[in-house]
Motif scaffolding. Structure first.
Motif, short mmCIF file in Angstrom:
data_model
loop_
_atom_site.label_atom_id
_atom_site.label_comp_id
_atom_site.label_asym_id
_atom_site.label_seq_id
_atom_site.Cartn_x
_atom_site.Cartn_y
_atom_site.Cartn_z
N VAL A 95 -4.69 -5.51 -6.68
CA VAL A 95 -4.62 -4.59 -7.60
C VAL A 95 -5.62 -3.76 -7.53
O VAL A 95 -5.52 -2.46 -8.11
N ARG A 96 -6.98 -3.83 -7.81
CA ARG A 96 -8.13 -3.24 -8.01
C ARG A 96 -8.21 -2.11 -6.95
O ARG A 96 -8.50 -1.00 -7.16
N TYR A 97 -7.97 -2.68 -5.67
CA TYR A 97 -8.14 -1.59 -4.59
C TYR A 97 -6.82 -0.96 -4.10
O TYR A 97 -6.79 -0.27 -3.12
N ASN A 145 4.73 -1.60 -7.09
CA ASN A 145 5.86 -2.21 -7.26
C ASN A 145 5.86 -3.42 -6.40
O ASN A 145 6.40 -4.49 -6.70
N VAL A 146 5.21 -3.38 -5.10
CA VAL A 146 5.25 -4.51 -4.31
C VAL A 146 4.16 -5.58 -4.88
O VAL A 146 4.00 -6.77 -4.85
N LEU A 147 3.03 -5.18 -5.49
CA LEU A 147 2.08 -6.08 -5.97
C LEU A 147 2.57 -6.82 -7.24
O LEU A 147 2.29 -7.85 -7.30
N SER A 148 3.43 -6.03 -8.09
CA SER A 148 4.06 -6.81 -9.12
C SER A 148 5.14 -7.93 -8.71
O SER A 148 5.15 -8.79 -9.42
N THR A 149 5.76 -7.58 -7.74
CA THR A 149 6.88 -8.44 -7.15
C THR A 149 6.42 -9.88 -6.33
O THR A 149 6.65 -10.87 -6.91
N HIS A 150 5.21 -9.40 -5.91
CA HIS A 150 4.81 -10.51 -4.75
C HIS A 150 3.47 -11.32 -5.57
O HIS A 150 2.96 -12.34 -4.95
#
Length: 573
Positions: A95-97, A145-150
């Motif tokens: 998330v940070r990078y 979106n992908v980070l929130s999903t996975h």
């Protein structure tokens, strides 16, 4: 290719605005206006300004940026992630990078980044993972979106199951709260569950994934090397959400649960492109879903590697070098007929010849081959497509399947007028294809004049190379098989089998190969066809002329240690 490479290098050295002009997306006036706006607000990027003005689309911006970044643009919407790869980078770092780990090959980690030129981030990931980094470019919105999903749910399969909340889905008979069901199908836990089912299928080399509803729940089964294996039972409460998620992906109607439906979608798994063909049918326990997986990254298999003996390969290559005639490949669904046809098309000199195919569906796209996908809903059938093809000056025609008498008649007439025609039929052996054509209304004299060769094939599982062992069979095992060649003396030969290990999931088999029987239509067989001789008599004549039956070919491969006698008997008897 060299000119295209020079063009890409040239574009990557231009500023973004100049790239848009070079590719005729905008004119100089539009660029000048955007630069003036940027002077008053330096935080705005030139691409964002042009998108806000409607001069270019967001997709055009992203595609142009890959030239600036000199990194491939990835649409993460079509990417399915492996949970094992995702776990390499913790959520806080991802998330940070703003990065998404995509795949790992040897010691190289491929990641998607909003800015692939950010060397500080790349160096940090290298140091953290102790791996080389291969950066790809993706939009910041897709990455978020992908980070929130996975990363939002995480955990193992059972942990994610607990997160699925279907309390808002009320069902009464055939009625269901569709809006609530669609909303749940778009939530992270359901997305992850479906992704994990598909990922595991890909990793285990499944050709098909079956989702079978029953009174206990939803049974997940994988077809691996031609055999179905139970994988897990999902609880009944999440059946509607899982099925709806797959139907949404494949653009099927989630409201329609009483009629069969078909759909498809594509995804990327690491460096691999996978095409999924989806079929749904209504059952007494809701809908059953079957997903057929086609790994396009494997490409077309060469004829040298499909399983031909040296003699059979020479015979088949001799047939496909003919200038005209019909060549038929026969066998049940899933016996590798399409793979063999693609291998044959790949060997044809398409520079000097006009090659056109009619398929349902097109599985692999081949260079310089004109491929047509049939669409029965708009009346683009095999027969209708063939009529148009004949006005396209073809040299070689490939018909995915002779399904009806009209298609068979056109194929025969095409061969008689100087075209080479490949096609498939569903019969038990090679010779039966000839009588099947008679049953379809083709006159025997037309068959004898047009067909130059028929080949039957089956797929058999290979013995696992890591746990193969030899054993001494019963003395009469080969004699009872009644093969048409001299068998070794009892007690003087060995057979082979797999003991079972982790590599083959304790099945004793890993991968598949094909067995064949090939009938070349010579003068003797041509005369027998004209006389409407029975298929048994034609088969006997073919064997006298040197044809090896499917059983003969299979037993020969078992003696060589490629497969087992049990496997040959499973598919060839």
């Amino acid at each position: 290719m060299e000119d295209e490479g020079k063009k890409r290098n040239y574009l990557s050295n231009l500023r973004l605005g100049e790239i848009f002009i070079n590719q005729s997306m905008i004119n100089s006036e539009q660029l000048k206006k955007a630069l003036e706006i940027q002077k008053t607000d330096s935080k705005k990027k030139i691409g964002e300004i042009l998108v806000s003005q409607g001069a270019i689309t967001q997709k055009q911006l992203l595609q142009a940026l890959q030239h600036v970044y000199e990194a491939e643009y990835i649409e993460l919407e079509d990417v399915i992630l492996d949970p094992e790869i995702v776990s390499i980078i913790p959520k806080r770092i991802a998330v940070r990078y703003k990065i998404v780990p995509l795949s790992k090959e040897n010691n190289t980690l491929t990641i998607a980044m909003a800015n692939p030129l950010d060397v500080n981030t790349i160096d940090y990931i290298k140091e953290y993972t102790k791996m080389d980094v291969n950066p790809k470019f993706a939009s910041e919105e897709d990455i978020t979106n992908v980070l929130s999903t996975h990363y939002e749910v995480g955990g193992h399969f059972d942990d994610i199951l607990e997160k699925v909340d279907v309390s808002n889905v009320s069902e009464y008979g055939d009625e269901v709260n569709l809006s609530a069901l669609e909303a749940i199908s778009q939530e992270a836990p359901v997305i992850q569950l479906v992704n994990m089912i598909i990922v595991q299928g890909i990793k285990e080399r499944a050709s098909d994934i079956h989702l079978e509803p029953n009174k206990r729940g939803l049974l997940v089964r994988y077809r691996i090397d031609g055999i179905l294996h139970d994988v897990r039972m999902l609880p009944a409460r999440i059946k509607p959400a899982i099925i709806s998620r797959i139907k949404i992906l494949s653009r099927m109607d989630i409201a329609e649960r009483r009629l069969p439906q078909d759909g498809r979608f594509q995804l990327r798994f690491g460096a691999r492109e996978v095409d999924l063909r989806i079929s749904s049918i209504p059952t007494v326990y809701e809908e059953k879903i079957v997903m057929r997986l086609l790994d396009k990254s494997q490409g077309v298999i060469s004829l040298d590697s499909v399983g031909f003996t040296e003699k059979q390969l020479g015979e088949f290559r001799g047939m496909i070098k003919s200038s005209y005639g019909v060549i038929l490949i026969t066998g049940p669904t899933g016996s590798g007929k399409s793979t063999t046809l693609y291998g044959a098309l790949n060997e044809i000199d398409s520079i000097e010849k006009n090659v056109i195919t009619v398929e349902d569906p097109v599985e692999y796209k081949l260079e310089r081959i004109n491929q047509i996908n049939v669409r029965p809903k708009i009346d683009l059938t095999f027969a209708n497509a063939l009529r148009s093809i004949l006005r396209q000056d073809p040299d070689i025609i490939m018909i995915g399947e002779m399904r009806d008498p009209e298609t068979a008649h056109i194929a025969v007439q095409s061969a008689l007028t100087g075209h080479l025609v490949f096609s498939t039929l569903h019969t038990n052996d090679a010779v039966s294809s000839l009588t099947r054509m008679v049953d379809m209304g083709i006159a025997p004299f037309l068959i004898s004049s047009s067909v130059i060769g028929v080949m039957a094939q089956r797929l058999v599982r290979r013995i696992c190379p890591r746990c193969i062992e030899e054993y001494t069979p019963e003395k009469d095992v080969l004699e009872n098989l009644k093969v048409n060649f001299k068998v070794p003396d009892p007690g003087k030969f060995k057979l082979y089998r797999g003991k079972g290990c982790d590599y083959c999931k304790n099945t004793g088999y890993r991968g598949r190969t094909a067995i064949f029987e090939i009938v070349r239509i010579n003068d003797e067989i041509r005369s027998m066809i004209m006389k409407n001789t029975s298929s048994n008599e034609i088969k006997e004549a073919a064997i006298k002329n040197g044809m090896r039956t499917l059983l003969d070919n299979g037993v020969a491969q078992a003696l060589e240690g490629t497969t087992t006698i049990d496997e040959v008997l499973r598919v060839a008897v």
